[in-house]
Write a protein that holds these residues in place. Structure first.
Motif, PDB file in Angstrom:
ATOM      1  N   CYS A   1      -7.290   4.687  -6.668  1.00  0.00           N
ATOM      2  CA  CYS A   1      -7.831   3.632  -7.536  1.00  0.00           C
ATOM      3  C   CYS A   1      -7.514   2.230  -7.027  1.00  0.00           C
ATOM      4  O   CYS A   1      -8.237   1.283  -7.326  1.00  0.00           O
ATOM      5  CB  CYS A   1      -7.277   3.786  -8.959  1.00  0.00           C
ATOM      6  SG  CYS A   1      -7.784   5.305  -9.787  1.00  0.00           S
ATOM      7  N   THR A   2      -6.427   2.075  -6.280  1.00  0.00           N
ATOM      8  CA  THR A   2      -5.981   0.746  -5.856  1.00  0.00           C
ATOM      9  C   THR A   2      -5.883   0.658  -4.342  1.00  0.00           C
ATOM     10  O   THR A   2      -5.856   1.688  -3.636  1.00  0.00           O
ATOM     11  CB  THR A   2      -4.600   0.423  -6.443  1.00  0.00           C
ATOM     12  OG1 THR A   2      -3.628   1.326  -5.859  1.00  0.00           O
ATOM     13  CG2 THR A   2      -4.600   0.583  -7.956  1.00  0.00           C
ATOM     14  N   HIS A   3      -5.797  -0.564  -3.863  1.00  0.00           N
ATOM     15  CA  HIS A   3      -5.631  -0.761  -2.428  1.00  0.00           C
ATOM     16  C   HIS A   3      -4.306  -0.173  -1.955  1.00  0.00           C
ATOM     17  O   HIS A   3      -4.235   0.417  -0.864  1.00  0.00           O
ATOM     18  CB  HIS A   3      -5.692  -2.250  -2.072  1.00  0.00           C
ATOM     19  CG  HIS A   3      -5.462  -2.518  -0.611  1.00  0.00           C
ATOM     20  ND1 HIS A   3      -4.424  -3.292  -0.149  1.00  0.00           N
ATOM     21  CD2 HIS A   3      -6.129  -2.086   0.488  1.00  0.00           C
ATOM     22  CE1 HIS A   3      -4.462  -3.333   1.166  1.00  0.00           C
ATOM     23  NE2 HIS A   3      -5.486  -2.620   1.580  1.00  0.00           N
ATOM     24  N   GLN A   4      -3.271  -0.299  -2.726  1.00  0.00           N
ATOM     25  CA  GLN A   4      -1.980   0.262  -2.335  1.00  0.00           C
ATOM     26  C   GLN A   4      -2.067   1.778  -2.175  1.00  0.00           C
ATOM     27  O   GLN A   4      -1.528   2.346  -1.221  1.00  0.00           O
ATOM     28  CB  GLN A   4      -0.915  -0.088  -3.384  1.00  0.00           C
ATOM     29  CG  GLN A   4       0.481   0.395  -3.000  1.00  0.00           C
ATOM     30  CD  GLN A   4       1.531  -0.004  -4.019  1.00  0.00           C
ATOM     31  OE1 GLN A   4       1.223  -0.612  -5.031  1.00  0.00           O
ATOM     32  NE2 GLN A   4       2.781   0.349  -3.757  1.00  0.00           N
ATOM     33  N   GLU A   5      -2.759   2.438  -3.090  1.00  0.00           N
ATOM     34  CA  GLU A   5      -2.932   3.891  -2.972  1.00  0.00           C
ATOM     35  C   GLU A   5      -3.758   4.239  -1.737  1.00  0.00           C
ATOM     36  O   GLU A   5      -3.506   5.245  -1.066  1.00  0.00           O
ATOM     37  CB  GLU A   5      -3.604   4.436  -4.227  1.00  0.00           C
ATOM     38  CG  GLU A   5      -2.718   4.368  -5.474  1.00  0.00           C
ATOM     39  CD  GLU A   5      -3.453   4.726  -6.745  1.00  0.00           C
ATOM     40  OE1 GLU A   5      -2.776   4.963  -7.764  1.00  0.00           O
ATOM     41  OE2 GLU A   5      -4.711   4.773  -6.733  1.00  0.00           O
ATOM     42  N   PHE A   6      -4.731   3.393  -1.445  1.00  0.00           N
ATOM     43  CA  PHE A   6      -5.556   3.615  -0.258  1.00  0.00           C
ATOM     44  C   PHE A   6      -4.713   3.527   1.012  1.00  0.00           C
ATOM     45  O   PHE A   6      -4.838   4.367   1.912  1.00  0.00           O
ATOM     46  CB  PHE A   6      -6.696   2.589  -0.219  1.00  0.00           C
ATOM     47  CG  PHE A   6      -7.568   2.700   1.002  1.00  0.00           C
ATOM     48  CD1 PHE A   6      -8.532   3.688   1.089  1.00  0.00           C
ATOM     49  CD2 PHE A   6      -7.430   1.806   2.050  1.00  0.00           C
ATOM     50  CE1 PHE A   6      -9.344   3.799   2.212  1.00  0.00           C
ATOM     51  CE2 PHE A   6      -8.230   1.900   3.177  1.00  0.00           C
ATOM     52  CZ  PHE A   6      -9.193   2.900   3.260  1.00  0.00           C
ATOM     53  N   THR A   7      -3.843   2.515   1.106  1.00  0.00           N
ATOM     54  CA  THR A   7      -3.020   2.356   2.312  1.00  0.00           C
ATOM     55  C   THR A   7      -2.055   3.518   2.489  1.00  0.00           C
ATOM     56  O   THR A   7      -1.692   3.868   3.613  1.00  0.00           O
ATOM     57  CB  THR A   7      -2.230   1.033   2.277  1.00  0.00           C
ATOM     58  OG1 THR A   7      -1.334   1.033   1.157  1.00  0.00           O
ATOM     59  CG2 THR A   7      -3.169  -0.162   2.180  1.00  0.00           C
ATOM     60  N   GLN A   8      -1.624   4.122   1.375  1.00  0.00           N
ATOM     61  CA  GLN A   8      -0.722   5.273   1.461  1.00  0.00           C
ATOM     62  C   GLN A   8      -1.455   6.527   1.925  1.00  0.00           C
ATOM     63  O   GLN A   8      -0.871   7.405   2.566  1.00  0.00           O
ATOM     64  CB  GLN A   8      -0.062   5.517   0.101  1.00  0.00           C
ATOM     65  CG  GLN A   8       0.901   4.413  -0.310  1.00  0.00           C
ATOM     66  CD  GLN A   8       1.369   4.538  -1.749  1.00  0.00           C
ATOM     67  OE1 GLN A   8       0.854   5.350  -2.520  1.00  0.00           O
ATOM     68  NE2 GLN A   8       2.350   3.717  -2.133  1.00  0.00           N
ATOM     69  N   ALA A   9      -2.739   6.602   1.598  1.00  0.00           N
ATOM     70  CA  ALA A   9      -3.513   7.809   1.933  1.00  0.00           C
ATOM     71  C   ALA A   9      -4.168   7.727   3.308  1.00  0.00           C
ATOM     72  O   ALA A   9      -4.345   8.752   3.982  1.00  0.00           O
ATOM     73  CB  ALA A   9      -4.586   8.044   0.869  1.00  0.00           C
ATOM     74  N   VAL A  10      -4.542   6.505   3.728  1.00  0.00           N
ATOM     75  CA  VAL A  10      -5.310   6.333   4.965  1.00  0.00           C
ATOM     76  C   VAL A  10      -4.527   5.441   5.922  1.00  0.00           C
ATOM     77  O   VAL A  10      -4.381   4.241   5.675  1.00  0.00           O
ATOM     78  CB  VAL A  10      -6.686   5.701   4.676  1.00  0.00           C
ATOM     79  CG1 VAL A  10      -7.473   5.512   5.971  1.00  0.00           C
ATOM     80  CG2 VAL A  10      -7.475   6.562   3.693  1.00  0.00           C
ATOM     81  N   PRO A  11      -4.018   5.997   7.017  1.00  0.00           N
ATOM     82  CA  PRO A  11      -3.285   5.161   7.979  1.00  0.00           C
ATOM     83  C   PRO A  11      -4.222   4.313   8.821  1.00  0.00           C
ATOM     84  O   PRO A  11      -5.433   4.562   8.882  1.00  0.00           O
ATOM     85  CB  PRO A  11      -2.558   6.200   8.851  1.00  0.00           C
ATOM     86  CG  PRO A  11      -3.433   7.408   8.786  1.00  0.00           C
ATOM     87  CD  PRO A  11      -4.044   7.415   7.410  1.00  0.00           C
ATOM     88  N   VAL A  12      -3.660   3.310   9.485  1.00  0.00           N
ATOM     89  CA  VAL A  12      -4.412   2.514  10.460  1.00  0.00           C
ATOM     90  C   VAL A  12      -4.553   3.328  11.742  1.00  0.00           C
ATOM     91  O   VAL A  12      -3.567   3.840  12.275  1.00  0.00           O
ATOM     92  CB  VAL A  12      -3.700   1.181  10.760  1.00  0.00           C
ATOM     93  CG1 VAL A  12      -4.354   0.463  11.929  1.00  0.00           C
ATOM     94  CG2 VAL A  12      -3.698   0.293   9.522  1.00  0.00           C
TER      95      VAL A  12
END
Length: 497
Positions: free
Chosen positions: A56-67
């Motif tokens: 739902c959030t950008h923080q959750e996205f960064t935790q799920a999808v690495p660079v």
């Protein structure tokens, strides 16, 4: 004033009004895009592997999808290339943009039906912004040249594949295509020098008003015209008044190009890539490029010094600061997720969010711990050329020379001069001083006698062109690396002396 020039002005005013709305609240525009991307991406193999439905959030996205870069995502790209559907984005891509990779060989970047408008609208927005700001639209009544790669496409498992510039050529609006040069047949010529001669044959007696391309290849076009006619470009194309460019920093080429043209003309810088169209110059007196926050791409910015850390900080447009070097990360409706394009950027202003391209993550010199980047060498050269106004540069690159003897190593600048400095030693001294001002680590190494002052090796005006020709990379969208951490390019150039 022709009908196209006349009608473009109300269209430019409308585009400007829309631009103002997302410029004032870029964070809201970006949040909307992120949610749209996650919603569509949840249907894909990548989205399921990374639990998009729970984000739902950008923080959750960064935790799920690495660079990750292309090499790290290659298994997904290979599945798309093999014809599998719903891998990175719903369905299959319309195109693959074919480009050279550093370690993975040829890269196949997907362009989808949803992402294609981003590539097309970037250039359109840049021109409409120019028309709205300056009131100048007469260039639309003349002939327009786009120096680009071949528009011929091949099929890869049923998907049209080619160079980005060739793909875009198929999407030039009909109202511009009638006045577009070169012809399709000429644009399909593979050999760059043969193609350039054919382009000149088609354009030399035309009313050219806009020329677009990567500066060094445009310069080659100008050189051939001047050699054939004995005239400056302003006398060959008296109505030429707008230059559109992207891909490299214009500053090192500006003096030589303007000298070739023979008059001051307006220019527009753009920031396109195979992965998307990211920004464009919207004001003539401001070199900053306006970030396109409403065009299907959710941007993230990683401080360069953190890029190689396991969990780097990933900032949104709401969190960035000016004068900080960031690695540019994109998430897009082409199915690119946490994708590092390899470029570094620096914001010059916020509200509006404007940036400049400061370099490439893989293009630097740190043979001695100095970590000199493209922005620094380009700026140092520009400053030195102000002190030596007779100097004109066609191309340059920088590489380290490592000596076993203490204090005998140095940076070697290989510069192709159109007009060499009258006092080469003083020019090299000034260049070194300006680089020391821009990079304190380099200054410390020279002060501490770990590095010697830089050495300038003068090359013939066409040295880089000859080298690129030997490598099969002459013309099109190919660019010379501004600097390298090894001597592969430098030794290749020197071998031709």
């Amino acid at each position: 004033m022709g009908i196209k020039a006349f009608l473009s002005k109300p269209l430019a005013a409308l585009a400007h009004s829309r631009q103002q709305s997302w410029m004032q609240d870029p964070s809201a525009a970006q949040q909307k895009i992120l949610q749209e991307l996650l919603q569509k991406g949840a249907q894909t193999a990548f989205g399921k592997d990374h639990h998009f439905k729970d984000i739902c959030t950008h923080q959750e996205f960064t935790q799920a999808v690495p660079v990750r870069d292309y090499e790290a995502l290659k298994t997904y790209f290979d599945r798309v290339k093999e014809g599998e559907k719903d891998v990175l984005w719903p369905g299959q891509p319309l195109y693959f943009a074919k480009t050279s990779g550093t370690t993975s060989g040829t890269k196949y970047i997907p362009i989808t039906a949803d992402s294609m408008p981003n590539h097309v609208s970037g250039g359109k927005s840049a021109l409409l912004s120019y028309i709205h700001e300056t009131g100048q639209s007469q260039f639309l009544d003349g002939k327009l040249i786009f120096l680009s790669g071949s528009p011929e496409l091949e099929k890869v498992n049923g998907i049209n594949t080619g160079r980005l510039s060739g793909i875009i050529n198929h999407h030039v609006p009909g109202y511009l295509r009638r006045d577009q040069l070169p012809s399709y047949k000429t644009n399909c010529i593979d050999d760059w020098e043969t193609k350039l001669d054919a382009i000149i044959n088609e354009t030399i007696d035309q009313r050219m008003t806009l020329i677009s391309g990567i500066p060094p290849w445009v310069q080659m076009y100008f050189d051939k015209i001047m050699a054939r006619t004995g005239k400056q470009i302003k006398d060959v194309f008296p109505d030429f008044n707008l230059f559109v460019y992207g891909g490299v920093n214009f500053a090192p080429y500006r003096a030589k190009l303007l000298e070739s043209i023979g008059k001051k003309i307006d220019s527009i810088e753009t920031f396109p890539a195979s992965e998307g169209f990211f920004a464009y110059q919207n004001l003539q007196e401001d070199p900053g490029l306006l970030l396109m926050v409403d065009s299907g791409i959710f941007f993230e910015f990683v401080p360069v010094e953190e890029f190689h850390q396991p969990n780097p900080t990933r900032l949104t447009v709401a969190e960035v600061k000016t004068d900080v070097n960031y690695a540019l990360i994109i998430n897009s409706n082409a199915g690119l997720w946490g994708y590092s394009i390899g470029d570094t950027v620096k914001f010059t202003s916020l509200f509006p969010h404007k940036l400049v391209v400061s370099g490439r993550l893989k293009h630097f010199i740190s043979a001695f711990g100095e970590h000199v980047i493209a922005e620094e060498v380009e700026g140092a050269l520009q400053d030195a050329m102000k002190e030596f106004p007779e100097v004109a540069v066609t191309e340059f690159t920088v590489a380290p020379y490592v000596s076993p003897d203490a204090g005998a190593s140095y940076h070697e600048w290989l510069i192709a001069f159109a007009q060499a400095p009258q006092n080469p030693e003083q020019f090299a001294k000034a260049l070194d001083a300006h680089l020391r001002k821009r990079n304190s680590y380099y200054d410390d190494l020279v002060t501490g006698n770990i590095l010697n002052t830089l050495k300038v090796t003068a090359l013939a005006p066409n040295a880089f062109q000859e080298y690129m020709k030997q490598q099969g990379k002459l013309g099109g969208q190919n660019k010379v690396p501004r600097l390298s951490n090894d001597r592969t390019l430098a030794d290749g150039l020197l071998a031709n002396l």
